[in-house]
Write a protein that holds these residues in place. Structure first.
Motif, PDB file in Angstrom:
ATOM      1  N   LEU A 131       0.871  -1.182   0.000  1.00 50.57           N
ATOM      2  CA  LEU A 131       0.000   0.000   0.000  1.00 50.57           C
ATOM      3  C   LEU A 131       0.899   1.220   0.000  1.00 50.57           C
ATOM      4  CD1 LEU A 131      -2.638  -0.985   2.756  1.00 50.57           C
ATOM      5  CD2 LEU A 131      -2.975  -1.019   0.276  1.00 50.57           C
ATOM      6  N   ALA A 179      -8.507   1.201   3.336  1.00 50.77           N
ATOM      7  CA  ALA A 179      -7.526   0.368   2.618  1.00 50.77           C
ATOM      8  C   ALA A 179      -7.414  -1.007   3.258  1.00 50.77           C
ATOM      9  CB  ALA A 179      -6.163   1.054   2.601  1.00 50.77           C
ATOM     10  N   ILE A 213       3.812  -1.159   4.093  1.00 55.70           N
ATOM     11  CA  ILE A 213       3.628   0.245   3.713  1.00 55.70           C
ATOM     12  C   ILE A 213       4.926   1.003   3.983  1.00 55.70           C
ATOM     13  CG2 ILE A 213       2.220   2.329   4.085  1.00 55.70           C
ATOM     14  CD1 ILE A 213       0.857  -0.696   5.674  1.00 55.70           C
TER      15      ILE A 213
END
Ligand code: ADP
Ligand code: ASP
Ligand code: MG
Length: 273
Positions: free
Chosen positions: A132, A158, A167
């Motif tokens: 992400l 998300a 991330i």
């Protein structure tokens, strides 16, 4: 039920450390949200990727050749990919970054943030986790403060679509989409926003020391370890310069009283603070 785990640059400096990180993550099924810094210094590595990227930007700005500097960045990622057989074309991303820099299409913040971006791309492929992008999740207002409401909403949204993700830390974006960085060491803060938004029951901060000590172990020999510390005491130590955690790390954690554990990725069995 999930934990947020943050791995600092010293925990991701080379392929051996990537392997350690994988073992840590796979040892606990709750480690579903993983935030990473850019690869830092390590046993055979004398550079922090973030420092090299700042240097590349400055060289390019003053029209000084930066190919050999950039190659040092490139080689770090290519070596990790090769040694671990990671099936992800990181070389394409790296080429795009260099081309954009040469074409004058990169802000300094965007270039520097690529250290975390590339690291998260590689680690997510290595773990089989989703990737992400922090630019879509951590939102800054034009005054440089985090837009907590929008950040919270987008992180929650998300994670309703993915089970496990890696991330990149250290950056987010302004309302116009431009990349904005936290101050140095800011991946610690990125991870706190994820812990808060996802109601994590624990935020594990993996670094290269087994917790918080009474003094910096790089300066003082065998300082005593602090087993438990309050948010307020931690903030005081951080503001006083204890580098292990960014001073703003606890701000997003305090309201929900989310516990934070500082652990050593080289010796997770030792426990921490
Ligand atoms: P990371 O790459 O994981 O973000 P940092 O280099 O930012 O790690 O922080 C870890 C370092 O913080 C340790 O290697 C240690 O030298 C330093 N440090 C400074 N003060 C302290 C302290 N009071 N307790 C533990 N470590 C400290
Ligand atoms: N890579 C960035 C730095 O060196 C952010 C971080 O490590 O948290 O400051
Ligand atoms: Mg740090």
């Amino acid at each position: 039920m999930l934990k947020v785990c943050k791995f600092g640059g010293s925990s991701l400096s080379d392929a051996k450390h990537f392997k350690q990180v994988k073992a840590i993550i796979e040892a606990d099924k709750d480690r579903k949200c993983v935030i990473v810094s850019a690869p830092g210094k390590g046993e055979g590595e004398r550079d922090k990727i973030t420092d090299l990227l700042y240097l590349c930007f400055q060289h390019n700005k003053y029209h000084v050749e930066f190919d050999s500097l950039f190659e040092r960045v490139e080689q770090r990622y290519l070596t990790i990919k090769k040694e671990l057989n990671i099936d992800y074309p990181i070389e394409n991303d790296i080429k795009d970054i260099k081309d954009a820099l040469k074409a004058g299409e990169m802000t300094e913040a965007k270039l520097v943030s690529r250290g975390e971006y590339l690291c998260a791309k590689l680690l997510s492929a290595y773990l089989g986790y989703s990737f992400l992008d922090a630019k879509d999740l951590i939102h800054f207002k034009f005054d440089g403060k985090v837009d907590e409401k929008k950040t919270n909403e987008d992180i929650t949204k998300a994670f309703s679509k993915v089970e496990k993700a890696v991330i990149p830390g250290f950056y987010g974006s302004y309302p116009n989409g431009d990349i904005c960085l936290f101050s140095r060491g800011g991946s610690d803060v990125s991870a706190s926003y994820f812990a808060e938004a996802l109601d994590a029951y624990l935020y594990e901060n993996f670094t290269d020391v087994s917790g918080f000590y009474m003094a910096d172990p790089r300066i003082i020999e065998n300082p005593l370890k602090i087993n438990e510390i309050s948010y307020d005491e931690l903030r005081e130590l951080s503001y006083a310069g204890a580098q292990v955690l960014h001073a703003e790390t606890i701000i997003p954690l305090m309201e929900k009283r989310i516990p934070l554990e500082v652990l050593n990725s080289n010796h997770p069995e030792e426990g921490g603070t």
